[in-house]
Design a protein around this motif. Structure first.
Motif, PDB file in Angstrom:
ATOM      1  N   TYR A  44       3.354  -0.757   1.310  1.00  0.00           N
ATOM      2  CA  TYR A  44       3.429   0.176   0.193  1.00  0.00           C
ATOM      3  C   TYR A  44       3.079   1.597   0.639  1.00  0.00           C
ATOM      4  N   GLU A  45       3.692   2.533  -0.025  1.00  0.00           N
ATOM      5  CA  GLU A  45       3.343   3.940   0.074  1.00  0.00           C
ATOM      6  C   GLU A  45       3.295   4.497  -1.343  1.00  0.00           C
ATOM      7  N   LYS A  46       2.700   5.656  -1.487  1.00  0.00           N
ATOM      8  CA  LYS A  46       2.737   6.323  -2.789  1.00  0.00           C
ATOM      9  C   LYS A  46       4.197   6.546  -3.191  1.00  0.00           C
ATOM     10  N   ASP A  47       4.490   6.298  -4.454  1.00  0.00           N
ATOM     11  CA  ASP A  47       5.832   6.464  -5.029  1.00  0.00           C
ATOM     12  C   ASP A  47       6.833   5.432  -4.525  1.00  0.00           C
ATOM     13  N   THR A  48       6.338   4.315  -3.966  1.00  0.00           N
ATOM     14  CA  THR A  48       7.214   3.202  -3.598  1.00  0.00           C
ATOM     15  C   THR A  48       7.279   2.219  -4.762  1.00  0.00           C
ATOM     16  N   LEU A  49       8.485   1.778  -5.090  1.00  0.00           N
ATOM     17  CA  LEU A  49       8.689   0.765  -6.126  1.00  0.00           C
ATOM     18  C   LEU A  49       9.288  -0.469  -5.474  1.00  0.00           C
ATOM     19  N   VAL A  50       8.716  -1.627  -5.762  1.00  0.00           N
ATOM     20  CA  VAL A  50       9.180  -2.899  -5.208  1.00  0.00           C
ATOM     21  C   VAL A  50       9.555  -3.828  -6.356  1.00  0.00           C
ATOM     22  N   LEU A  51      10.680  -4.478  -6.207  1.00  0.00           N
ATOM     23  CA  LEU A  51      11.189  -5.437  -7.191  1.00  0.00           C
ATOM     24  C   LEU A  51      11.408  -6.767  -6.500  1.00  0.00           C
ATOM     25  N   TRP A  52      10.975  -7.886  -7.126  1.00  0.00           N
ATOM     26  CA  TRP A  52      11.246  -9.196  -6.542  1.00  0.00           C
ATOM     27  C   TRP A  52      11.717 -10.184  -7.596  1.00  0.00           C
ATOM     28  N   ASP A  53      12.473 -11.177  -7.111  1.00  0.00           N
ATOM     29  CA  ASP A  53      13.052 -12.215  -7.969  1.00  0.00           C
ATOM     30  C   ASP A  53      12.110 -13.415  -7.967  1.00  0.00           C
ATOM     31  N   ASN A  54      11.390 -13.592  -9.061  1.00  0.00           N
ATOM     32  CA  ASN A  54      10.379 -14.641  -9.147  1.00  0.00           C
ATOM     33  C   ASN A  54      10.979 -16.043  -9.191  1.00  0.00           C
ATOM     34  N   ARG A  55      12.274 -16.143  -9.455  1.00  0.00           N
ATOM     35  CA  ARG A  55      12.925 -17.444  -9.570  1.00  0.00           C
ATOM     36  C   ARG A  55      13.152 -18.098  -8.215  1.00  0.00           C
ATOM     37  N   CYS A  56      13.228 -17.303  -7.166  1.00  0.00           N
ATOM     38  CA  CYS A  56      13.510 -17.859  -5.842  1.00  0.00           C
ATOM     39  C   CYS A  56      12.626 -17.262  -4.756  1.00  0.00           C
ATOM     40  N   VAL A  57      11.544 -16.611  -5.161  1.00  0.00           N
ATOM     41  CA  VAL A  57      10.657 -15.936  -4.214  1.00  0.00           C
ATOM     42  C   VAL A  57       9.204 -16.269  -4.539  1.00  0.00           C
ATOM     43  N   GLY A  58       8.450 -16.685  -3.526  1.00  0.00           N
ATOM     44  CA  GLY A  58       7.003 -16.771  -3.633  1.00  0.00           C
ATOM     45  C   GLY A  58       6.385 -15.552  -2.961  1.00  0.00           C
ATOM     46  N   HIS A  59       5.160 -15.213  -3.327  1.00  0.00           N
ATOM     47  CA  HIS A  59       4.544 -14.053  -2.680  1.00  0.00           C
ATOM     48  C   HIS A  59       3.028 -14.197  -2.619  1.00  0.00           C
ATOM     49  N   GLN A  60       2.455 -13.367  -1.760  1.00  0.00           N
ATOM     50  CA  GLN A  60       1.006 -13.385  -1.528  1.00  0.00           C
ATOM     51  C   GLN A  60       0.556 -11.961  -1.230  1.00  0.00           C
ATOM     52  N   ALA A  61      -0.510 -11.533  -1.891  1.00  0.00           N
ATOM     53  CA  ALA A  61      -1.097 -10.224  -1.614  1.00  0.00           C
ATOM     54  C   ALA A  61      -2.034 -10.327  -0.417  1.00  0.00           C
ATOM     55  N   ILE A  62      -1.991  -9.338   0.450  1.00  0.00           N
ATOM     56  CA  ILE A  62      -2.872  -9.288   1.624  1.00  0.00           C
ATOM     57  C   ILE A  62      -3.968  -8.270   1.343  1.00  0.00           C
ATOM     58  N   ARG A  63      -5.172  -8.751   1.100  1.00  0.00           N
ATOM     59  CA  ARG A  63      -6.295  -7.865   0.765  1.00  0.00           C
ATOM     60  C   ARG A  63      -7.087  -7.551   2.036  1.00  0.00           C
ATOM     61  N   ASP A  64      -6.518  -6.691   2.882  1.00  0.00           N
ATOM     62  CA  ASP A  64      -7.173  -6.383   4.148  1.00  0.00           C
ATOM     63  C   ASP A  64      -7.782  -4.989   4.180  1.00  0.00           C
ATOM     64  N   ASN A  65      -7.702  -4.267   3.078  1.00  0.00           N
ATOM     65  CA  ASN A  65      -8.315  -2.944   3.017  1.00  0.00           C
ATOM     66  C   ASN A  65      -8.955  -2.777   1.639  1.00  0.00           C
ATOM     67  N   THR A  66     -10.239  -3.013   1.586  1.00  0.00           N
ATOM     68  CA  THR A  66     -10.981  -2.840   0.331  1.00  0.00           C
ATOM     69  C   THR A  66     -11.839  -1.575   0.369  1.00  0.00           C
ATOM     70  N   ARG A  67     -11.599  -0.720   1.357  1.00  0.00           N
ATOM     71  CA  ARG A  67     -12.420   0.486   1.507  1.00  0.00           C
ATOM     72  C   ARG A  67     -11.830   1.688   0.785  1.00  0.00           C
ATOM     73  N   GLN A  68     -10.598   1.569   0.354  1.00  0.00           N
ATOM     74  CA  GLN A  68      -9.939   2.691  -0.299  1.00  0.00           C
ATOM     75  C   GLN A  68      -9.433   2.281  -1.681  1.00  0.00           C
ATOM     76  N   ARG A  69      -9.404   3.244  -2.569  1.00  0.00           N
ATOM     77  CA  ARG A  69      -8.952   2.989  -3.936  1.00  0.00           C
ATOM     78  C   ARG A  69      -7.453   2.680  -3.955  1.00  0.00           C
ATOM     79  N   ARG A  70      -7.064   1.813  -4.878  1.00  0.00           N
ATOM     80  CA  ARG A  70      -5.657   1.433  -5.012  1.00  0.00           C
ATOM     81  C   ARG A  70      -5.301   1.374  -6.494  1.00  0.00           C
ATOM     82  N   VAL A  71      -4.229   2.064  -6.860  1.00  0.00           N
ATOM     83  CA  VAL A  71      -3.755   2.074  -8.240  1.00  0.00           C
ATOM     84  C   VAL A  71      -2.260   1.749  -8.222  1.00  0.00           C
TER      85      VAL A  71
END
Length: 335
Positions: free
Chosen positions: A296-323
């Motif tokens: 991800y970068e600022k102003d990046t938009l991501v779209l995924w198809d939940n019907r045929c896609v699984g996903h996982q968030a990688i929480r490897d940076n908890t030192r910086q704010r994320r919105v």
């Protein structure tokens, strides 16, 4: 949403015989299946279960000749980055919208960079290119925002849900079609999302194993979400069951529809009986050749198809704010 804007058309069903590319022995329905299982097994018999050795990217032969934007596949398995696009300028009934939707059918995960300053109204309009926007029950209860919800993680705070492989809200009777996630304030590094192509997961299975799964239904529940987050006791949920192998309503392609966060067991079996089989399927989801990873970068938009896609968030940076801002698209009943 107008009829011209509706993405949930069935006119592309004739593509399904082109989606799987190898030619192994077809699956054979076993005796004494219920009518629905027989129909599903019949669908399976028209496909081969292994992708071409030349490239996973040949998994779908949906016609795609984008002329209005650049397209760069992320991996051979799935995903594409679309460039030279201002999504705010795309009309849902335009040719370019049709091209984007065809890209979505083929690549399952789309990444749009440099979508500067998208408002809530912009995000709702963009989601409307693909379907009807709906409120996500979990986040609505927690944040009080019905359709566009803001996900804020302050430094030092860990996530609650997304770190386990899942398909969004599969415990719902009508799980979401997909979702948009938009970067408002993004750390300099880390916190990527990994996506898995569940059509390819199914294709890795032997014909006999897939044939065994064809008539099965799996029970999905939000019980783990409540276990992980004591504050989630507000969440009302029921156990629902869905086909283990579901058919994509636009393309007719078959995909595995189970995940380690929400799938409890096979219908009619105990947790203990189901666990070895489910665990094997979940392990396949972790194979990197079936995935793509989005940074991800600022102003990046991501779209995924939940019907045929699984996903996982990688929480490897908890030192910086994320919105991030998220919009969910209404789905259909898995079949």
């Amino acid at each position: 949403m107008t009829a011209a804007c509706s993405f949930l058309r069935r006119s592309r069903m004739h593509h399904k015989s082109q989606l799987w590319v190898a030619s192994l022995s077809p699956l054979r329905p076993t005796l004494h299946r219920v009518a629905q299982a027989d129909m599903l097994s019949s669908s399976l018999s028209s496909f081969s279960l292994f992708p071409s050795s030349s490239s996973f990217s040949s998994m779908a032969s949906i016609a795609l000749a984008p002329k209005s934007f650049g397209l760069r596949p992320l991996t051979g398995a799935m995903g594409a980055e679309l460039t030279n696009l201002d999504l705010r300028a795309v009309s849902c009934s335009s040719q370019i919208a049709d091209e984007i939707r065809r890209a979505f059918q083929k690549y399952f995960v789309l990444v749009f960079r440099n979508q500067v300053g998208l408002s809530d109204a912009d995000l709702l309009a963009i989601a409307g290119l693909f379907g009807e926007v709906e409120a996500r029950p979990v986040v609505k209860a927690q944040y009080g925002l019905p359709k566009v919800h803001e996900l804020v993680r302050e430094p030092g705070k860990l996530g609650h849900y997304g770190e386990i492989w899942h398909q969004d809200c599969s415990y719902m009777r009508h799980p979401p079609l997909g979702a948009l996630l938009y970067g408002v304030e993004v750390p300099a590094y880390g916190n990527d999302t990994v996506f898995c192509n569940m059509e390819l997961v199914l294709q890795t299975l032997s014909p006999a194993f897939a044939d065994m799964l064809a008539p099965l239904r799996a029970v999905h529940s939000a019980f783990k979400m409540v276990q992980k987050d004591p504050m989630a006791t507000y969440l009302a949920y029921d156990n629902v069951d869905h086909p283990v192998i579901r058919t994509h309503p636009e393309t007719g392609a078959l995909a595995l529809f189970v995940n380690p966060f929400f799938t409890k067991h096979f219908l009619g079996m105990t947790d203990e009986e189901s666990r070895p089989i489910l665990q094997h399927l979940f392990e396949i989801m972790t194979r990197s050749e079936l995935q793509c990873r989005v940074r991800y970068e600022k102003d990046t938009l991501v779209l995924w198809d939940n019907r045929c896609v699984g996903h996982q968030a990688i929480r490897d940076n908890t030192r910086q704010r994320r919105v991030m801002r998220r919009v969910e698209i209404r789905g259909d009943l898995p079949r």
